[in-house]
Design an enzyme around this catalytic site. Structure first.
Site, PDB file in Angstrom:
ATOM      1  N   CYS A 180       0.849  -1.189   0.000  1.00 29.38           N
ATOM      2  CA  CYS A 180       0.000   0.000   0.000  1.00 29.38           C
ATOM      3  C   CYS A 180       0.881   1.234   0.000  1.00 29.38           C
ATOM      4  O   CYS A 180       2.105   1.148   0.073  1.00 29.38           O
ATOM      5  CB  CYS A 180      -0.937   0.014   1.209  1.00 29.38           C
TER       6      CYS A 180
ATOM      7  N   CYS B  63       3.513   1.804   2.718  1.00 29.35           N
ATOM      8  CA  CYS B  63       4.799   1.126   2.557  1.00 29.35           C
ATOM      9  C   CYS B  63       5.774   2.021   1.795  1.00 29.35           C
ATOM     10  O   CYS B  63       6.933   2.179   2.197  1.00 29.35           O
ATOM     11  CB  CYS B  63       4.615  -0.193   1.810  1.00 29.35           C
TER      12      CYS B  63
ATOM     13  N   ASP C 238       7.840  30.420 -31.366  1.00 29.31           N
ATOM     14  CA  ASP C 238       8.962  30.791 -32.210  1.00 29.31           C
ATOM     15  C   ASP C 238       8.567  30.547 -33.666  1.00 29.31           C
ATOM     16  O   ASP C 238       7.918  29.550 -33.976  1.00 29.31           O
ATOM     17  CB  ASP C 238      10.181  29.937 -31.843  1.00 29.31           C
TER      18      ASP C 238
END
Length: 801
Positions: A36, A39, A478
């Site tokens: 989970c 952890c 650009d």
């Protein structure tokens, strides 16, 4: 822009920096044993306690990215993870895989095969499926008998015990083992809650059967959705113990399988490369000898053959042959690109035409494919700001839940409603409070979103930029190489009165063909394209002698056409007039109009008379106008930025739909970043799209930098998003995908938080049977996973994709 003689792949070289930006060595670890988000949070905290270490642990991908000072060894990192109760192995270098150079193994979420050929992620899915199937078969009759009194025969409770015991002991084994491991290390996780809840339910049932009234023949047990107000001596919770286990196994199985699905796009990238290749070596007789070898044995400079239908083994330059290359899997561009000797090709693309001989320029981890895969993994390993809140919550969530369960037990015992009511409510609290959905909310969406982006030629470098895409209101474009092709092309031929346009173009091209100037190349190429009679052929230009070049002004030479020599002059009006030839008013007018429309005009004269005007221009990409319309549709205000003169810039702006007031011209390369700063000072949130070295500073300064992959390495490195192909419409798709990924993350987090906020009070109030609580908890994780998987259906708006 990469040229035909440039050894770089045309989509750029995606050089990477450390994930954390800190000095030191970056190591990637595959983590095992995590169940989970708590952890992952625990491992991350333990690693970050080491001096000179910055670590990020991702529960969804089951990987840790660690940047450590030289004093911290890899063995120290592995030992720290193991001391926390988990397993860790160092990920193999990308180039080590002999059959797939440059592809990182991605155990766990991406599900790549290990050294022995097995796929660890698939093995986990298979084992979970087996455990789930057996548990389901045993649990269904237990639940049925517990819920339907008509099915409760004389000794049904003992049959239920016989069926439920293997589920609680073997089926829930992974939960119990993880809880015990965490207990030995003085920590708690979601597995602690599950193990406590199921064992408590099973233990209470054993007590009721052997020491209470539940074991008597003919006992009837009604099913209730809420808590039971009795002393509990006759209450059984076997259906809770086995049902919760089965529901949670189902959630784990769907989650594990979805992890593999979420990593499918990255696996597709990793598996795209060719496995073997036909190399050319020089034989004893001096001739080329062809032989097949594994791709991993290729080195820079090796020549290899690519037949029609084969994958190009690695990045390189075409030495012989002409063909069309299908790069759709790498760039999302569905139209094959023609290649000729001198053109760059990218590994993993498919030769769709003739036989090619290619010289390798990049191998292993330096290839475009490997760099793309690495960028995608980097993005998946990162954490958005919204995820860090979830990490902090999940890190303290389990102890808080245990405290709430104890408080719930005490409250119900104090109310006098019975031990069974207190026990049921406490168990429901333990089971329903799962932080997994919080832990999965961000990484799962990132895995799917970045993977889908890679399939479409959109590389998202990190999760942090997702917030930027939502806030951006201005996009600076650009001009050269982004809105336009960056290559001069012949636009028009204006002959003088009485002259032939073909003659003007032919004689001018014969002289210009000897020059390397961009205008000259555009004229020569345009002549070959326009004057050819047979499609696919090349027009032969007349012979030319006595070539002379005046730098920046023009060229001259003697061209022999149909046996007659002509003294030809091509260049600026002042250059032609300086050679003794007058430029008539009609041609001067044509030149002025060409320059006002953004073109560059040159005069063509021969034998003492001006014969016509040639107009060349940097061609606007055919998709640029559509792209700008789509950017406006996303709420962005386009601004065109260029170093060209104002007339040319306004002409390009008018062609693509940018208002004259939003065209900023005659900007020196060093001043582009100042334009971005000025817009930001006005309160705008700026995205910058560029492709050149002179765009790098502006890309870095912008709130969101998007680099065209057809550009330079420096521009790509300075950007947040890389658009692998040079289609400006992909910029709109990239912003759409990023915003949708962010929306999915926020949606996941909202429902994960909302679930826990709503569910815990209901459980503590005794309004939920523990079995229903287990089903609801499993559903929350499944919902987050399936909601994230919806990103796989993202479709680009580009017509060619």
């Amino acid at each position: 822009m990469a040229t035909a003689t440039d050894p770089r792949p045309t989509v750029g070289s995606l050089q990477l920096t450390g994930a954390t930006g800190l000095p030191g060595t970056t190591t990637e670890l595959d983590i095992t044993g995590m169940t989970c988000a708590s952890c992952a949070n625990r491992i991350e905290r333990r690693l970050n306690k080491l001096d000179g270490v910055a670590a990020t642990v991702n529960y969804a991908t089951e990987k840790a990215r660690v940047t450590a000072a030289d004093a911290v060894s890899v063995a120290d990192l592995v030992r720290t993870v193991q001391e926390a109760g988990y397993g860790a192995t160092v990920r193999a270098p990308a180039a080590s895989a002999p059959d797939a150079p440059g592809t990182d193994g991605a155990a766990g979420a991406t599900g790549n095969a290990g050294a022995d050929g097995h796929d660890p992620a698939y093995d986990r899915v298979r084992r979970l499926r087996e455990r789930l199937v057996v548990s389901t078969v045993l649990t269904v009759p237990v639940i049925a008998m517990s819920m339907v009194p008509a099915l409760q025969f004389t000794y049904w409770q003992w049959a239920s015990l016989t069926l439920a015991a293997p589920v609680v002991v073997w089926g829930a084994g992974p939960f119990h083992r993880a809880a015990w491991t965490n207990l030995r290390h003085g920590t708690t996780t979601m597995d602690t809650l599950v193990s406590m809840g199921t064992l408590a339910a099973f233990g209470w049932s054993l007590r009721a059967l052997f020491l209470g009234d539940a074991g008597v023949p003919g006992m009837v047990h009604p099913f209730e959705l809420t808590v039971a107000r009795t002393d509990g001596s006759g209450n059984l919770y076997l259906e809770v113990a086995s049902g919760v286990t089965t529901f949670l196994l189902a959630g784990r199985y769907v989650e594990a399988r979805s992890k593999r699905q979420a990593g499918a796009a990255l696996r597709a990238l990793l598996e795209m490369g060719a496995k073997d290749v036909a190399v050319l070596r020089t034989g004893s007789d001096g001739r080329d000898v062809e032989g097949r070898v594994p791709v991993g044995s290729l080195t820079v400079g090796t020549r290899f053959v690519v037949r029609p239908g084969e994958k190009i083994a690695t990045d390189g330059l075409v030495e012989q042959g002409t063909s069309a290359v299908d790069a759709s899997m790498l760039t999302g561009e569905s139209v094959p690109v023609a290649v000729v000797p001198g053109d760059a090709v990218v590994g993993a693309t498919v030769n769709a035409g003739g036989r090619l001989v290619v010289r390798a320029t990049r191998v292993g981890a330096d290839t475009q494919l490997a760099q793309m895969a690495r960028l995608v993994e980097d993005a998946q390993n990162g954490k958005a700001q919204v995820q860090r809140l979830a990490d902090r919550v999940s890190g303290i969530f389990v102890p808080v839940v245990i405290a709430i369960a104890v408080a719930t037990l005490g409250y119900w015992l104090g109310t006098g409603d019975g031990t069974a009511a207190a026990f049921t409510a406490a168990v429901a609290v333990l089971i329903i409070a799962c932080p997994c959905a919080l832990g999965l909310a961000t990484p799962k969406a990132l895995m799917v979103g970045t993977g889908r982006g890679a399939q479409l030629g959109i590389l998202i470098k990190g999760p942090e930029l997702l917030e930027s895409t939502r806030r951006v209101d201005t996009v600076v474009l650009d001009k050269t190489g982004t809105v336009t092709t960056g290559q001069m092309r012949l636009r028009d031929v204006v002959p003088a009165e009485g002259e032939s346009a073909d003659d003007v173009l032919l004689l001018a091209a014969a002289v210009e063909d000897a020059s390397e100037h961009p205008v000259a190349r555009a004229v020569a190429t345009g002549a070959r394209e326009r004057l050819v009679a047979t499609p696919g052929a090349e027009h032969p230009l007349p012979a030319m002698a006595d070539f002379a070049n005046s730098e920046g002004l023009g060229v001259r030479g003697v061209v022999t056409a149909e046996g007659v020599p002509h003294d030809v002059v091509v260049g600026r009006a002042s250059f032609v007039e300086g050679s003794g030839t007058a430029v008539p008013d009609e041609l001067a007018t044509a030149m002025r109009r060409a320059e006002e429309s953004g073109g560059t005009a040159v005069v063509v004269a021969w034998d003492g008379a001006a014969r016509g005007v040639l107009v060349v221009a940097d061609a606007v990409k055919p998709t640029s106008a559509e792209a700008i319309t789509r950017l406006r549709g996303l709420g962005l205000h386009p601004v065109l930025l260029t170093g060209d003169n104002a007339a040319t810039a306004r002409a390009v702006g008018a062609e693509v739909g940018v208002a004259p007031d939003d065209v900023i011209a005659e900007v020196l390369p060093a001043d582009k970043v100042d334009v971005v700063k000025r817009l930001q000072a006005e309160g705008r949130v700026v995205a910058m799209v560029g492709d050149g070295v002179n765009d790098a500073a502006a890309l870095a300064q912008a709130d969101l930098g998007l680099a065209m992959g057809t550009g330079t390495d420096v521009a790509i490195e300075a950007s947040d998003l890389t658009l692998v192909r040079g289609d400006l419409r992909v910029a709109a798709d990239a912003i759409r995908l990023s915003r949708r990924t962010l929306a999915t993350i926020k949606g996941n987090l909202f429902w994960a938080f909302a679930y826990n906020v709503a569910a815990l009070p209901l459980a503590a109030a005794g309004l939920l049977n523990p079995m229903l609580a287990g089903a609801a908890m499993a559903f929350s994780s499944v919902f987050v996973v399936t909601n994230s998987l919806r990103l796989r259906s993202f479709r680009p708006s580009t017509a060619s994709a």
